[in-house]
Scaffold this active site. Structure first.
Site, mmCIF file in Angstrom:
data_model
loop_
_atom_site.group_PDB
_atom_site.id
_atom_site.type_symbol
_atom_site.label_atom_id
_atom_site.label_comp_id
_atom_site.label_asym_id
_atom_site.label_seq_id
_atom_site.Cartn_x
_atom_site.Cartn_y
_atom_site.Cartn_z
ATOM 1 N N SER A 145 0.796 -1.079 -0.116
ATOM 2 C CA SER A 145 0.051 -0.056 0.149
ATOM 3 C C SER A 145 0.965 1.130 -0.083
ATOM 4 O O SER A 145 2.073 1.259 0.290
ATOM 5 C CB SER A 145 -0.943 0.050 1.289
ATOM 6 O OG SER A 145 -1.499 1.215 1.369
ATOM 7 N N TYR A 158 -1.798 -1.341 10.569
ATOM 8 C CA TYR A 158 -2.030 -1.483 8.987
ATOM 9 C C TYR A 158 -0.518 -0.924 8.514
ATOM 10 O O TYR A 158 -0.049 -1.486 7.674
ATOM 11 C CB TYR A 158 -3.165 -0.718 8.390
ATOM 12 C CG TYR A 158 -3.465 -0.886 7.112
ATOM 13 C CD1 TYR A 158 -4.136 -1.849 6.625
ATOM 14 C CD2 TYR A 158 -3.078 0.143 6.063
ATOM 15 C CE1 TYR A 158 -4.410 -2.006 4.969
ATOM 16 C CE2 TYR A 158 -3.037 -0.004 4.868
ATOM 17 C CZ TYR A 158 -3.992 -1.156 4.192
ATOM 18 O OH TYR A 158 -4.233 -1.325 2.968
HETATM 19 P P1 NAD Z 1 -11.138 -6.633 0.170
HETATM 20 O O1 NAD Z 1 -11.953 -6.238 1.414
HETATM 21 O O2 NAD Z 1 -12.291 -6.185 -1.182
HETATM 22 O O3 NAD Z 1 -10.418 -7.825 -0.051
HETATM 23 C C1 NAD Z 1 -10.042 -8.382 1.094
HETATM 24 C C2 NAD Z 1 -9.625 -9.923 0.699
HETATM 25 O O4 NAD Z 1 -8.867 -10.575 1.764
HETATM 26 C C3 NAD Z 1 -11.071 -10.636 0.699
HETATM 27 O O5 NAD Z 1 -10.953 -11.628 -0.167
HETATM 28 C C4 NAD Z 1 -11.023 -11.352 1.935
HETATM 29 O O6 NAD Z 1 -11.903 -12.537 1.972
HETATM 30 C C5 NAD Z 1 -9.739 -11.637 2.449
HETATM 31 N N1 NAD Z 1 -9.271 -11.934 3.789
HETATM 32 C C6 NAD Z 1 -9.626 -10.886 4.814
HETATM 33 N N2 NAD Z 1 -9.245 -11.596 6.113
HETATM 34 C C7 NAD Z 1 -8.891 -12.821 5.490
HETATM 35 C C8 NAD Z 1 -8.459 -13.727 6.513
HETATM 36 N N3 NAD Z 1 -8.287 -13.806 7.796
HETATM 37 N N4 NAD Z 1 -8.058 -15.125 5.537
HETATM 38 C C9 NAD Z 1 -7.928 -15.081 4.395
HETATM 39 N N5 NAD Z 1 -8.431 -14.238 3.684
HETATM 40 C C10 NAD Z 1 -8.644 -12.951 4.242
HETATM 41 O O7 NAD Z 1 -10.117 -5.392 -0.033
HETATM 42 P P2 NAD Z 1 -9.086 -5.016 -1.180
HETATM 43 O O8 NAD Z 1 -9.249 -3.822 -1.265
HETATM 44 O O9 NAD Z 1 -9.295 -5.796 -2.188
HETATM 45 O O10 NAD Z 1 -7.697 -5.377 -0.624
HETATM 46 C C11 NAD Z 1 -6.764 -6.068 -1.094
HETATM 47 C C12 NAD Z 1 -5.259 -5.914 -0.657
HETATM 48 O O11 NAD Z 1 -5.316 -4.507 -1.090
HETATM 49 C C13 NAD Z 1 -5.157 -5.490 0.913
HETATM 50 O O12 NAD Z 1 -3.898 -6.060 1.221
HETATM 51 C C14 NAD Z 1 -5.385 -3.992 0.897
HETATM 52 O O13 NAD Z 1 -4.503 -3.495 2.286
HETATM 53 C C15 NAD Z 1 -4.553 -3.617 -0.132
HETATM 54 N N6 NAD Z 1 -4.686 -2.161 -0.428
HETATM 55 C C16 NAD Z 1 -6.150 -1.635 -0.693
HETATM 56 C C17 NAD Z 1 -6.588 -0.541 -1.042
HETATM 57 C C18 NAD Z 1 -7.649 0.004 -1.400
HETATM 58 O O14 NAD Z 1 -7.730 1.539 -1.544
HETATM 59 N N7 NAD Z 1 -8.702 -0.580 -1.515
HETATM 60 C C19 NAD Z 1 -5.245 0.191 -1.137
HETATM 61 C C20 NAD Z 1 -4.129 0.031 -0.900
HETATM 62 C C21 NAD Z 1 -3.880 -1.412 -0.510
#
Ligand code: NAD
Length: 269
Positions: A145, A158
């Site tokens: 991130s 985080y």
């Molecule tokens: P999301 O909530 O849509 O997806 C998260 C995924 O992680 C889901 O499939 C969920 O089931 C899985 N997950 C959560 N806890 C879990 C566990 N204990 N065991 C197995 N799976 C688990 O979120 P996203 O936005 O797609 O995020 C994905 C990644 O991208 C994350 O690492 C997040 O930190 C990173 N990220 C997101 C953003 C954003 O703006 N959305 C920005 C920077 C980084």
């Protein structure tokens, strides 16, 4: 049919039942990879994710339901995956967020967040990297991130987990830099560092911002972007996925140990 340069390869994408991970699983499947989907969700959500990855073009798709907060479950998942088809590509995308000041952050939340966002990646990597090196090709892409590069208030576990993930990836990138060859593709380990991406993860933050400015969801989105992301545009999950697919190409064999921002200029400031 598109360019199926990953035909014969196997990819594990953690956290691929929704959001960025699902888009990455679809994109790797479209490039011909066999895909191991992992993530939480009810039966319908998991079935929909598996069907979407199949529909994108993956020749085989299987869901591995490990709860990544549990190191033993990660190890079991990697054993089951090795028995199915050892991973050539591991994308550690699962991640969770919890916003609160340090003094109010529950200790158990800290432990759980570090376990899912950081330790799970350590476990998939330690178990997958030796096989990648032996085969001369491997890709680890960790979805960190901007919060692995700069901090924001109220996100202590985080930010700590994402800074840790970048450090872990640099160490692994160095340890495996000489594995394989240009022809085989080598073994690389990198982080992708998104700014705001339109997924369920950031909905609570959009809602909170909307309340702060007394507006609707659109106003909340505008306020989030105004604060930190100079492009004033969110990324889409499929855009992050395109970069991950490119990192899996043999031509990217010399790009390792990097943390690549996709953040509309956030960390250029
Ligand atoms: P999301 O909530 O849509 O997806 C998260 C995924 O992680 C889901 O499939 C969920 O089931 C899985 N997950 C959560 N806890 C879990 C566990 N204990 N065991 C197995 N799976 C688990 O979120 P996203 O936005 O797609 O995020 C994905 C990644 O991208 C994350 O690492 C997040 O930190 C990173 N990220 C997101 C953003 C954003 O703006 N959305 C920005 C920077 C980084």
């Amino acid at each position: 049919m598109g360019d199926i340069f990953l035909a014969g390869r196997t990819a594990l994408v953690t956290g691929s039942t929704s959001g960025i991970g699902l888009a990455i699983a679809e994109a790797l499947g479209a490039a011909g990879a066999r895909v191991a989907v992992n993530g939480l969700g009810d039966e319908a959500q998991i079935a929909a994710a598996v069907a979407a990855v199949h529909a994108a073009g993956a020749p085989q798709v299987r869901h591995f339901g490990a709860d990544l907060a549990d190191a033993g479950a990660v190890e079991q998942m990697m054993q089951a995956l090795a028995a199915w088809s050892p991973a050539d590509i591991v994308v550690n995308c699962a991640g969770v967020q919890h916003a609160a000041p340090i003094a109010d952050m529950p200790a158990a939340t800290w432990d759980r967040l570090i376990a899912i966002n950081l330790s799970a990646a350590f476990h998939t990597m330690r178990l997958a990297l030796p096989g990648m090196a032996a085969r001369g090709y491997g890709r680890v892409v960790n979805i960190a991130s901007v919060h692995g590069l700069v901090a924001s208030i109220n996100k202590s576990p985080y930010v700590a987990s994402k800074f840790g993930l970048i450090g872990l990836s640099k160490v692994a990138g160095l340890e495996y830099a000489s594995a394989g060859s240009r022809d085989s593709g080598g073994v690389t380990v990198n982080c992708v560092c998104p700014g705001w991406v339109e997924t369920a993860l950031i909905e609570p933050q959009i809602t909170a911002k909307a309340q702060d400015v007394g507006g609707n969801r659109d106003a909340g989105v505008r306020e989030l972007l105004r604060e930190k992301q100079p492009s004033q545009r969110m990324s889409l999950p499929a855009e992050i996925a395109d970069l991950v697919v490119w990192l899996c190409r043999k031509q990217s064999h010399n790009l390792t140990g990097a943390a690549i921002p996709v953040d509309g200029g956030w960390t250029a400031q």
